[in-house]
Design a protein around this motif. Structure first.
Motif, PDB file in Angstrom:
ATOM      1  N   UNK A 126       0.830  -1.211   0.000  1.00 18.84           N
ATOM      2  CA  UNK A 126       0.000   0.000   0.000  1.00 18.84           C
ATOM      3  C   UNK A 126       0.863   1.259   0.000  1.00 18.84           C
ATOM      4  N   UNK A 136       0.975   4.120  -2.978  1.00 17.05           N
ATOM      5  CA  UNK A 136       0.790   5.561  -2.768  1.00 17.05           C
ATOM      6  C   UNK A 136       2.004   6.328  -3.286  1.00 17.05           C
ATOM      7  N   UNK A 137       3.188   5.790  -2.992  1.00 11.07           N
ATOM      8  CA  UNK A 137       4.417   6.451  -3.457  1.00 11.07           C
ATOM      9  C   UNK A 137       4.444   6.499  -4.978  1.00 11.07           C
ATOM     10  N   UNK A 175      11.260   1.687  -0.388  1.00 11.92           N
ATOM     11  CA  UNK A 175      10.227   1.552   0.654  1.00 11.92           C
ATOM     12  C   UNK A 175      10.603   0.418   1.612  1.00 11.92           C
ATOM     13  N   UNK A 201      13.541   1.569   3.796  1.00 13.61           N
ATOM     14  CA  UNK A 201      13.036   2.553   4.756  1.00 13.61           C
ATOM     15  C   UNK A 201      12.263   1.848   5.866  1.00 13.61           C
ATOM     16  N   UNK A 209      13.106   1.876   9.845  1.00 11.29           N
ATOM     17  CA  UNK A 209      12.140   2.345  10.842  1.00 11.29           C
ATOM     18  C   UNK A 209      11.976   1.315  11.944  1.00 11.29           C
ATOM     19  N   UNK A 231      15.032   1.172  14.231  1.00 11.85           N
ATOM     20  CA  UNK A 231      15.062   2.267  15.191  1.00 11.85           C
ATOM     21  C   UNK A 231      14.224   1.910  16.417  1.00 11.85           C
ATOM     22  N   UNK A 259      -6.626   2.575   8.031  1.00  8.59           N
ATOM     23  CA  UNK A 259      -6.523   3.834   7.297  1.00  8.59           C
ATOM     24  C   UNK A 259      -7.629   4.802   7.704  1.00  8.59           C
ATOM     25  N   UNK A 293       3.806   6.280   7.988  1.00  7.86           N
ATOM     26  CA  UNK A 293       5.158   6.018   8.467  1.00  7.86           C
ATOM     27  C   UNK A 293       5.309   6.409   9.933  1.00  7.86           C
ATOM     28  N   UNK A 346      -7.804   0.955  -1.733  1.00  6.46           N
ATOM     29  CA  UNK A 346      -6.774   1.975  -1.918  1.00  6.46           C
ATOM     30  C   UNK A 346      -6.566   2.248  -3.403  1.00  6.46           C
ATOM     31  N   UNK A 385      -6.967   5.705  -5.313  1.00 10.94           N
ATOM     32  CA  UNK A 385      -5.872   6.348  -6.040  1.00 10.94           C
ATOM     33  C   UNK A 385      -6.247   6.595  -7.493  1.00 10.94           C
TER      34      UNK A 385
END
Lengths: 185, 212
Positions: free
Chosen positions: A56, A60-61, A86, A89, A93, A96, A125, A180, B6, B10
């Motif tokens: 997802x 979106x990206x 992604x 990343x 995350x 961390x 969401x 995120x 989604x 979009x």
């Protein structure tokens, strides 16, 4: 389907979508979702929900950054670079937060056997939507979820059409950021 | 939310695309470079550090060298700012420029008398350009970071390094207007190193600042 014909086929859909063809864009996103699902599941074998979250996020990206695609280059390279980013990343995350994510050493074939059946993503969401600024939330609600035309939405809210489009677009970006933050929270 | 929903959501926004285009991209980078260069020049000029007329000729040579380095980084920067672009040719261009700088350095050193070489290389003190080039690069780096953040870099440290190097090149142009040491060996060595320091800082900052 072979990788080469997938590239041609997907790229044709994507370019039509870029030209404003919503059906082609939808078809592209659906096929890309299948390819991405296979990609992320191959690498996150023990966490199918995480894989779906990443599908997802990447969709979106891909959608919000589709302007960075240059038709002179292969679409698969573009899509794969975003998916890879992604994933990296995501792992950072988690790290961390002290969670180690084992990444399977799968081959890099993005278009190997798309996985079509989606599992539910972990995050809600709808709850995130509540945290958007009023205007962005309304724009997304009307245009994206209730699928009203921009004109209808404009008549309903009294905001101009371009205003609504911009708000919907910003809303998606904010949503991606909230995705995120929620994860690193 | 199901991925299906989604996708539907979009796809509804297919017409709401923010159009930048190739021209817009060029303009955005050009504007960032102009703002960064202007700010750095203003600092040097505002602090009244510009050399007198007798130093203008060597200053221009050094500025030209710095501009070449900056120009050699730009194609790499533009490619790293967007996903999945091939970067090999851009890397070759940069490597070629660095090799050229290295060749000039060697020739310049050979041209000096053996006992003068050390001084030609070090300029007889601490090479302050290592500090001042990155400092003068800050405005350009900030503007470039802003532009690249709006795109979609997928190799953040590399993109940050390219930003740092390009901004470092501009910082070096501004620094040339002040720097009193004109020996070619000094310039090819330490200006390049100053731009390298900017690149390293850019990579460190980039992996955090460029996340999207």
């Amino acid at each position: 389907m072979t990788v080469a014909s997938d590239e041609t086929h997907l790229k044709a859909l994507f370019l039509k979508g870029l030209a404003g063809d919503a059906d082609a864009h939808r078809a592209f996103l659906a096929e890309a979702a299948g390819a991405l699902r296979a990609y992320f599941r191959n690498r996150l074998r023990n966490a199918p929900e995480d894989a779906e979250d990443l599908v997802q996020e990447t969709l979106i990206a891909v959608h919000t950054k589709r302007d960075t695609f240059d038709p002179r280059y292969p679409l698969s390279a573009w899509l794969y670079a975003i998916a890879r980013y992604r994933l990296i990343d995501f792992v950072r995350r988690k790290k961390r937060r002290g969670i180690a994510i084992p990444i399977e050493d799968a081959d890099d074939a993005l278009f190997s056997a798309p996985a079509q059946e989606a599992s539910d993503a972990r995050r809600d969401v709808a709850a995130l939507l509540e945290r958007l600024p009023e205007k962005q939330r309304r724009a997304i609600q009307l245009i994206k979820l209730e699928q009203k035309s921009v004109r209808e939405a404009s008549a309903l809210t009294g905001w101009s059409e371009s205003d609504l489009k911009v708000s919907a677009h910003r809303g998606l970006k904010t949503l991606a950021r909230l995705f995120r933050e929620e994860e690193s929270a | 939310m199901k991925t299906e929903d989604l996708i539907t959501a979009l796809a509804q926004g297919a017409d709401a695309r923010p159009r930048t285009g190739r021209m817009g991209l060029v303009l955005a980078f050009a504007a960032a470079l102009a703002v960064g260069m202007g700010a750095a020049a203003l600092i040097v000029w505002g602090l009244d550090l510009v050399r007198g007329p007798e130093g203008m000729m060597p200053a221009m040579m050094k500025a030209g060298f710095s501009a070449c380095l900056a120009a050699a980084v730009l194609p790499l920067l533009v490619r790293l700012a967007q996903p999945g672009r091939p970067i090999r040719s851009a890397l070759l261009l940069l490597a070629g420029m660095l090799a050229l700088a290295g060749a000039v350095f060697v020739v310049a050193m050979l041209g000096e008398a053996p006992e003068a070489r050390m001084r030609a290389m070090t300029g007889g003190g601490f090479p302050w350009c290592l500090v001042f080039i990155p400092l003068l690069a800050i405005p350009a780096a900030a503007a470039l970071f802003w532009v690249v953040r709006g795109l979609a870099p997928t190799r953040l440290a590399a993109a940050g390094a390219a930003i740092g190097a390009a901004a470092g090149g501009l910082g070096a142009i501004a620094y040339s207007m002040y720097c009193p040491i004109d020996s070619p060996a000094f310039v090819t060595l330490w200006y390049t190193a100053g731009i390298g320091v900017s690149a390293v800082l850019g990579a460190l900052v980039g992996s955090r600042l460029l996340r999207w």
